[in-house]
Write an enzyme that holds these catalytic residues in place. Structure first.
Site, short mmCIF file in Angstrom:
data_model
loop_
_atom_site.label_atom_id
_atom_site.label_comp_id
_atom_site.label_asym_id
_atom_site.label_seq_id
_atom_site.Cartn_x
_atom_site.Cartn_y
_atom_site.Cartn_z
N HIS A 140 0.70 -1.33 -0.01
CA HIS A 140 0.63 0.02 -0.05
C HIS A 140 0.40 1.27 -0.62
CE1 HIS A 140 -3.31 -2.79 0.82
NE2 HIS A 140 -2.68 -2.70 2.11
N HIS A 173 -6.57 -4.19 -1.00
CA HIS A 173 -6.46 -5.76 -1.34
C HIS A 173 -7.00 -6.39 -2.38
CE1 HIS A 173 -5.89 -4.40 3.18
NE2 HIS A 173 -5.01 -4.95 2.86
#
Lengths: 331, 331
Positions: A56, A218
């Site tokens: 991320h 995700h």
């Protein structure tokens, strides 16, 4: 899928080595996967510790520095850091004024941060937690009870970090973090799924000509798949979803038009123009905007928008100096 | 290929509208595709004007602001801005101390900037040019006589911009820009080609399991295709190509580990670790590093490394305050 790596098992450690080489102001503990402020512990300051799965970036590790986090723990790709790792980070950076843990709302993260909080407390250090659950797209998911924590995490890191830098005590820093988390809303869309190093192919297939609305960071399922939308149409859908959940926004509002990693900045700026247009048609003018790849999902193509209802005090905190790889101004 | 756009013909204008919305410190002229410092002209300061094809963001338009460019002209995707546009930008930002044009070495850009320089001169404004031709990969190309201008352009924008901010006269700012251009070397590699909005599919096909060494930022052919390399192997090939062309680097050296747009930051940091390792094995330790997507090629997957041999004076200029979308520190 080709990747610029030395092997799936080395991706996180190699990235941490690169951060150490690029940012002399940070102290990186590669074996324990910690990124710390180089001058930590800062005596008398509340220490902010966050972390989450890798993939991320710049979220988490790129948010370490004056005015933001004291430490970030990198998990394996899309996997929560573990309690010992979080407790070790807290021990390394606490400066006598307690530790605030910032956790995104995923089942694994919540459990691990909770266990870490107990370990920190047992060591005699005062600890508080802020839970970020800002994604309006879905109520529950396979890995989440309640909403997922996504782009609003950046807002919490920054504004709670600014409060800590200003000398606020733990209870106040935690309260500010919770106010920001409660005032944040996010909604994302994907055009192409992310490819994890371990799997080597996209974690889900999106057919040509379709996009997925309400996607997680995700690659978790969103609300629905639709035939491809224009930037203007997607901005309208996104802003409607955000304002349906949090109507009656008033000045000042913070807006993050975020890239998921694989979408060019040229497209993101064009999308931001439509987001601001769509907000304006509904009576909202952002006081501050960020446009770029801040809360990513590896190479996923797509975008998200995060809004946060501020007040003058929170806006002042947002504007105070910050010096991290992800955000830097005023110094 | 799906894109987050309103249509290929609107991409550049939409992105400029987004920049205007995101960056209140900039003045954006969407019809003429200009991005200007909001406070331009700055009286008595040499004005820096650059520009190039869109699709390389944040290069060009993201480099406008105090300590860097006064104006950037956005061309259509991968297409040079035109002379009138450049002359208009120069007229808007010159503050009585002359104008420096920064041009990347592509045949179209060189011609258009040359015609713009004549227009500026005819209007009675003193003008100079700096040509950036830092790509060591190929000697000539279909759209280039001599080397292509790539990542070193960022160095020239920053350091010449700092000299102008410090009050240096045009001849000195130009000389510093030329020194930086002459001291810069770049080499890139692609794992996947860029997709232009007009074409809608990658501009070239790279088979699975192959990468292209020495790629240009418009997907121009490189030196060779090879079976996929690890990050460590690619770093060695890259650093060897750079140092073969510019041996005997001495402190201080500037290093940009640049993403082409579609490569995740997690991978870029891991690659940077290998670049610094490969440099270190050859006796070079960067004094400053940048890691991120700075000189991109839309969604191309890949990376480049740019090195610049500085001296203490140029390093001081690099470190002075800058406030642009692409680079910001010290203010």
């Amino acid at each position: 899928m080709k990747m610029l790596i030395n092997g799936p098992e080395r991706v996180v450690a190699d990235a941490l080595r690169g951060m150490a080489a690029a940012h002399p102001g940070l102290r990186v503990d590669v074996p324990h996967r910690l990124v710390l402020r180089g001058d930590a512990p800062v005596a008398g300051k509340v220490a902010l510790v966050s972390g989450g799965g890798s993939g991320h970036e710049p979220l988490h590790t790129g948010c370490v520095g004056p005015g933001m986090l004291d430490a970030a723990c990198a998990g394996q790709v899309f996997t929560s850091p573990v309690p010992d790792q979080l407790a070790r980070a807290a021990a390394a950076v606490h400066g006598g004024a307690g530790v605030l843990l910032v956790v995104k709302n995923y089942t694994g993260d919540v459990l691990n941060f909770e266990m870490a909080a107990e370990l920190v407390e047992e060591s005699g250090v005062e600890v508080a937690q802020v839970l970020v659950a800002d994604d309006v797209a879905v109520a529950d998911g396979a890995t989440t009870a309640g909403r997922r924590g996504v782009g609003g995490t950046l807002f919490v890191h920054r504004i709670a970090g600014a409060a800590a830098a200003a000398g606020a005590p733990l209870a106040e820093v935690a309260a500010i973090g919770r106010r920001v988390a409660a005032a944040s809303r996010s909604f994302g869309a994907a055009l192409h799924g992310p490819t994890t190093p371990a799997k080597g192919s996209p974690t889900f297939d999106l057919p040509p000509g379709e996009l997925e609305l309400g996607i997680g960071i995700h690659g978790e399922p969103g609300r629905e798949r639709r035939p491809m939308l224009s930037a203007a149409e997607l901005a309208d859908v996104t802003v409607e979803a955000l304002l349906a959940d949090r109507p009656a926004l008033t000045d000042p509002v913070l807006c993050l038009t975020n890239g998921m990693g694989g979408t060019p900045l040229l497209e993101l700026y064009g999308f931001h123009a439509e987001v601001v247009r769509a907000l304006g048609e509904r009576g909202v003018t952002p006081a501050r905007s960020l446009v770029g790849n801040y809360v990513t999902s590896l190479d996923m193509a797509g975008c998200s928008v995060s809004l946060c209802q501020l007040d003058e005090g929170l806006l002042r905190l947002w504007d105070t100096p910050v010096c991290t790889p992800a955000l830097r101004w005023g110094r």
